[in-house]
Design a protein around this motif. Structure first.
Motif, PDB file in Angstrom:
ATOM      1  N   LEU A  83      -4.097   0.525 -19.097  1.00 53.15           N
ATOM      2  CA  LEU A  83      -3.288   1.758 -19.227  1.00 53.15           C
ATOM      3  C   LEU A  83      -1.946   1.702 -19.787  1.00 53.15           C
ATOM      4  CD1 LEU A  83      -3.149   4.811 -18.208  1.00 53.15           C
ATOM      5  CD2 LEU A  83      -1.975   3.961 -15.971  1.00 53.15           C
ATOM      6  N   ALA A  84      -1.348   0.538 -19.523  1.00 52.43           N
ATOM      7  CA  ALA A  84      -0.114   0.203 -20.305  1.00 52.43           C
ATOM      8  C   ALA A  84      -0.359   0.166 -21.796  1.00 52.43           C
ATOM      9  CB  ALA A  84       0.529  -1.115 -19.593  1.00 52.43           C
ATOM     10  N   THR A  85      -1.427  -0.581 -22.078  1.00 55.51           N
ATOM     11  CA  THR A  85      -1.727  -0.845 -23.608  1.00 55.51           C
ATOM     12  C   THR A  85      -2.119   0.651 -24.220  1.00 55.51           C
ATOM     13  OG1 THR A  85      -2.472  -2.746 -23.237  1.00 55.51           O
ATOM     14  CG2 THR A  85      -3.308  -1.726 -25.218  1.00 55.51           C
ATOM     15  N   ALA A  86      -2.740   1.651 -23.677  1.00 56.64           N
ATOM     16  CA  ALA A  86      -3.208   2.939 -23.950  1.00 56.64           C
ATOM     17  C   ALA A  86      -2.020   3.836 -24.066  1.00 56.64           C
ATOM     18  CB  ALA A  86      -4.173   3.444 -22.980  1.00 56.64           C
ATOM     19  N   VAL A  87      -1.028   3.926 -23.324  1.00 58.57           N
ATOM     20  CA  VAL A  87       0.065   4.838 -23.320  1.00 58.57           C
ATOM     21  C   VAL A  87       1.175   4.269 -24.032  1.00 58.57           C
ATOM     22  CG1 VAL A  87      -0.525   5.813 -21.233  1.00 58.57           C
ATOM     23  CG2 VAL A  87       1.086   4.040 -21.064  1.00 58.57           C
ATOM     24  N   LYS A  88       1.206   3.232 -24.828  1.00 63.43           N
ATOM     25  CA  LYS A  88       2.492   2.754 -25.498  1.00 63.43           C
ATOM     26  C   LYS A  88       2.952   3.885 -26.440  1.00 63.43           C
ATOM     27  CE  LYS A  88       2.145  -2.177 -25.268  1.00 63.43           C
ATOM     28  NZ  LYS A  88       2.091  -3.319 -25.881  1.00 63.43           N
ATOM     29  N   PHE A 121       8.050   8.199 -19.118  1.00 60.50           N
ATOM     30  CA  PHE A 121       7.496   7.815 -17.743  1.00 60.50           C
ATOM     31  C   PHE A 121       6.445   7.268 -17.591  1.00 60.50           C
ATOM     32  CE2 PHE A 121       4.856   8.885 -14.077  1.00 60.50           C
ATOM     33  CZ  PHE A 121       5.853   8.277 -12.971  1.00 60.50           C
ATOM     34  N   ASP A 122       5.276   7.480 -18.398  1.00 58.33           N
ATOM     35  CA  ASP A 122       3.899   7.148 -18.320  1.00 58.33           C
ATOM     36  C   ASP A 122       4.094   5.308 -18.617  1.00 58.33           C
ATOM     37  OD1 ASP A 122       2.904   9.825 -17.787  1.00 58.33           O
ATOM     38  OD2 ASP A 122       2.145   9.951 -19.976  1.00 58.33           O
ATOM     39  N   LEU A 123       4.667   5.074 -19.487  1.00 59.42           N
ATOM     40  CA  LEU A 123       4.747   3.697 -19.848  1.00 59.42           C
ATOM     41  C   LEU A 123       5.346   2.908 -18.799  1.00 59.42           C
ATOM     42  CD1 LEU A 123       3.780   1.251 -21.790  1.00 59.42           C
ATOM     43  CD2 LEU A 123       6.056   1.851 -23.151  1.00 59.42           C
ATOM     44  N   ALA A 124       6.553   3.424 -18.382  1.00 55.65           N
ATOM     45  CA  ALA A 124       7.312   2.707 -17.319  1.00 55.65           C
ATOM     46  C   ALA A 124       6.571   2.807 -15.871  1.00 55.65           C
ATOM     47  CB  ALA A 124       8.558   3.617 -16.930  1.00 55.65           C
ATOM     48  N   TYR A 125       5.846   3.556 -15.540  1.00 59.14           N
ATOM     49  CA  TYR A 125       4.919   3.786 -14.522  1.00 59.14           C
ATOM     50  C   TYR A 125       3.673   2.605 -14.502  1.00 59.14           C
ATOM     51  CZ  TYR A 125       1.174   5.074 -11.151  1.00 59.14           C
ATOM     52  OH  TYR A 125       0.082   5.103 -10.226  1.00 59.14           O
ATOM     53  N   ALA A 126       3.286   2.693 -15.721  1.00 61.69           N
ATOM     54  CA  ALA A 126       2.008   1.652 -16.050  1.00 61.69           C
ATOM     55  C   ALA A 126       2.540   0.053 -15.991  1.00 61.69           C
ATOM     56  CB  ALA A 126       1.468   2.073 -17.282  1.00 61.69           C
ATOM     57  N   ASN A 173       0.865  -1.281  -0.101  1.00 60.22           N
ATOM     58  CA  ASN A 173      -0.209   0.076  -0.009  1.00 60.22           C
ATOM     59  C   ASN A 173       0.867   1.253   0.105  1.00 60.22           C
ATOM     60  OD1 ASN A 173      -2.856  -0.716  -0.010  1.00 60.22           O
ATOM     61  ND2 ASN A 173      -2.376  -1.831   1.687  1.00 60.22           N
ATOM     62  N   ILE A 174       1.922   1.526   0.817  1.00 62.46           N
ATOM     63  CA  ILE A 174       2.870   2.562   0.893  1.00 62.46           C
ATOM     64  C   ILE A 174       3.445   2.513  -0.424  1.00 62.46           C
ATOM     65  CG2 ILE A 174       4.881   3.227   1.947  1.00 62.46           C
ATOM     66  CD1 ILE A 174       4.085   1.762   4.498  1.00 62.46           C
ATOM     67  N   ALA A 175       3.780   1.592  -1.035  1.00 66.89           N
ATOM     68  CA  ALA A 175       4.611   1.878  -2.337  1.00 66.89           C
ATOM     69  C   ALA A 175       3.727   2.361  -3.412  1.00 66.89           C
ATOM     70  CB  ALA A 175       5.246   0.523  -2.922  1.00 66.89           C
ATOM     71  N   GLU A 176       2.524   1.960  -3.434  1.00 71.63           N
ATOM     72  CA  GLU A 176       1.434   2.333  -4.378  1.00 71.63           C
ATOM     73  C   GLU A 176       1.032   3.581  -4.304  1.00 71.63           C
ATOM     74  OE1 GLU A 176       1.053   0.902  -7.266  1.00 71.63           O
ATOM     75  OE2 GLU A 176       1.774  -0.758  -6.629  1.00 71.63           O
ATOM     76  N   ILE A 177       0.808   4.352  -2.988  1.00 74.94           N
ATOM     77  CA  ILE A 177       0.812   5.637  -2.827  1.00 74.94           C
ATOM     78  C   ILE A 177       1.886   6.553  -3.045  1.00 74.94           C
ATOM     79  CG2 ILE A 177       0.400   7.169  -0.893  1.00 74.94           C
ATOM     80  CD1 ILE A 177      -0.972   4.831   0.726  1.00 74.94           C
ATOM     81  N   GLU A 178       3.055   5.962  -2.769  1.00 74.64           N
ATOM     82  CA  GLU A 178       4.131   6.976  -3.498  1.00 74.64           C
ATOM     83  C   GLU A 178       4.445   7.063  -4.621  1.00 74.64           C
ATOM     84  OE1 GLU A 178       5.937   8.900  -0.842  1.00 74.64           O
ATOM     85  OE2 GLU A 178       4.446   8.049   0.312  1.00 74.64           O
ATOM     86  N   ALA A 179       4.297   5.649  -5.447  1.00 69.20           N
ATOM     87  CA  ALA A 179       4.392   5.710  -6.901  1.00 69.20           C
ATOM     88  C   ALA A 179       3.303   6.555  -7.507  1.00 69.20           C
ATOM     89  CB  ALA A 179       4.353   4.337  -7.236  1.00 69.20           C
ATOM     90  N   GLY A 180       2.200   6.596  -6.932  1.00 66.95           N
ATOM     91  CA  GLY A 180       1.057   7.134  -7.327  1.00 66.95           C
ATOM     92  C   GLY A 180       1.140   8.782  -7.325  1.00 66.95           C
ATOM     93  N   LYS A 181       1.976   9.324  -6.154  1.00 72.82           N
ATOM     94  CA  LYS A 181       2.151  10.558  -5.907  1.00 72.82           C
ATOM     95  C   LYS A 181       3.283  11.229  -6.956  1.00 72.82           C
ATOM     96  CE  LYS A 181       1.198  10.834  -1.078  1.00 72.82           C
ATOM     97  NZ  LYS A 181       1.702  10.878   0.403  1.00 72.82           N
ATOM     98  N   MET A 182       4.248  10.327  -7.278  1.00 71.24           N
ATOM     99  CA  MET A 182       5.351  10.571  -8.179  1.00 71.24           C
ATOM    100  C   MET A 182       4.382  10.742  -9.738  1.00 71.24           C
ATOM    101  SD  MET A 182       8.380   8.283  -9.404  1.00 71.24           S
ATOM    102  CE  MET A 182       9.160   8.278  -7.831  1.00 71.24           C
ATOM    103  N   ALA A 183       3.447   9.832 -10.174  1.00 71.00           N
ATOM    104  CA  ALA A 183       3.156   9.978 -11.439  1.00 71.00           C
ATOM    105  C   ALA A 183       2.074  11.279 -11.343  1.00 71.00           C
ATOM    106  CB  ALA A 183       2.125   8.546 -11.486  1.00 71.00           C
ATOM    107  N   LEU A 184       1.601  11.598 -10.362  1.00 78.01           N
ATOM    108  CA  LEU A 184       0.771  12.896 -10.513  1.00 78.01           C
ATOM    109  C   LEU A 184       1.719  14.228 -10.564  1.00 78.01           C
ATOM    110  CD1 LEU A 184      -1.814  12.556  -7.323  1.00 78.01           C
ATOM    111  CD2 LEU A 184      -2.197  12.327  -9.960  1.00 78.01           C
TER     112      LEU A 184
END
Length: 176
Positions: free
Chosen positions: A171-176, A118-123, A47-58
């Motif tokens: 998402l990963a398919t959409a941001v290719k 970034f978008d693809l790497a994050y997804a 949970n902590i990791a996903e919160i932090e990664a989400g903040k980075m993506a924002l």
């Protein structure tokens, strides 16, 4: 000391000892096995990791779909972390407050990814790969956990994580 007084003193001492033992037993009932505690920590870490990664993506993404996914990750995993904290408090388990080393490494790698990639790497990494791992762990946990409350938590979180896997794949398919 007279025998009657000694008997009373010993009886009082025995009663007190029994009361202390009963209290200790009650506290012991709130503790869980090391394996179950480790899994509870693992759930918190995810949970902590996903919160932090989400903040980075924002911060790093300009893609509205990525931002919407990141916001969902922050919201859902914040809720999951709060539920995890409640179970941990009831079980006397201390949870971490920051991502584990593997997720810190992932965050550093994502931070270093150029903005156009970034978008693809994050997804793919925080979205698909990490959620596939967490989903597999939760399914295993559900079958192996001994503590009913921790098992109930894993069971409650599993469908949300399964949904995240599907959303991340799209998402990963959409941001290719």
């Amino acid at each position: 000391m007279k025998p009657a007084k000694l008997f009373i003193a010993l009886s009082i001492a025995a009663s007190l000892a029994t009361g202390v033992h009963a209290q200790t037993s009650t506290n012991a009932a709130a503790t869980i096995s090391k394996d179950d505690a480790a899994r509870l920590v693992g759930i918190a870490q995810a949970n902590i990791a996903e919160i932090e990664a989400g903040k980075m993506a924002l911060q790093k993404s300009s893609n509205p779909d990525v931002k919407a996914f990141a916001k969902m990750m922050i919201d859902d995993h914040t809720k999951g972390l709060e539920e995890t904290k409640k179970v941990a408090a009831a079980k006397n388990v201390t949870l971490p407050s920051e991502p584990d080393m593997a997720h810190q490494k992932l965050a550093a790698e994502l931070k270093a990814v150029p903005a156009d990639k970034f978008d693809l790497a994050y997804a793919k990494r925080a979205g698909v790969a990490d959620h596939l791992n967490v989903h597999a762990s939760l399914k295993k946990d559900i079958s192996m956990l001994k503590d009913a409350d921790v098992k109930a938590l894993a069971t409650k979180l599993e469908p949300t994580v399964a949904h995240h896997v599907e959303m991340a794949k799209k998402l990963a398919t959409a941001v290719k």
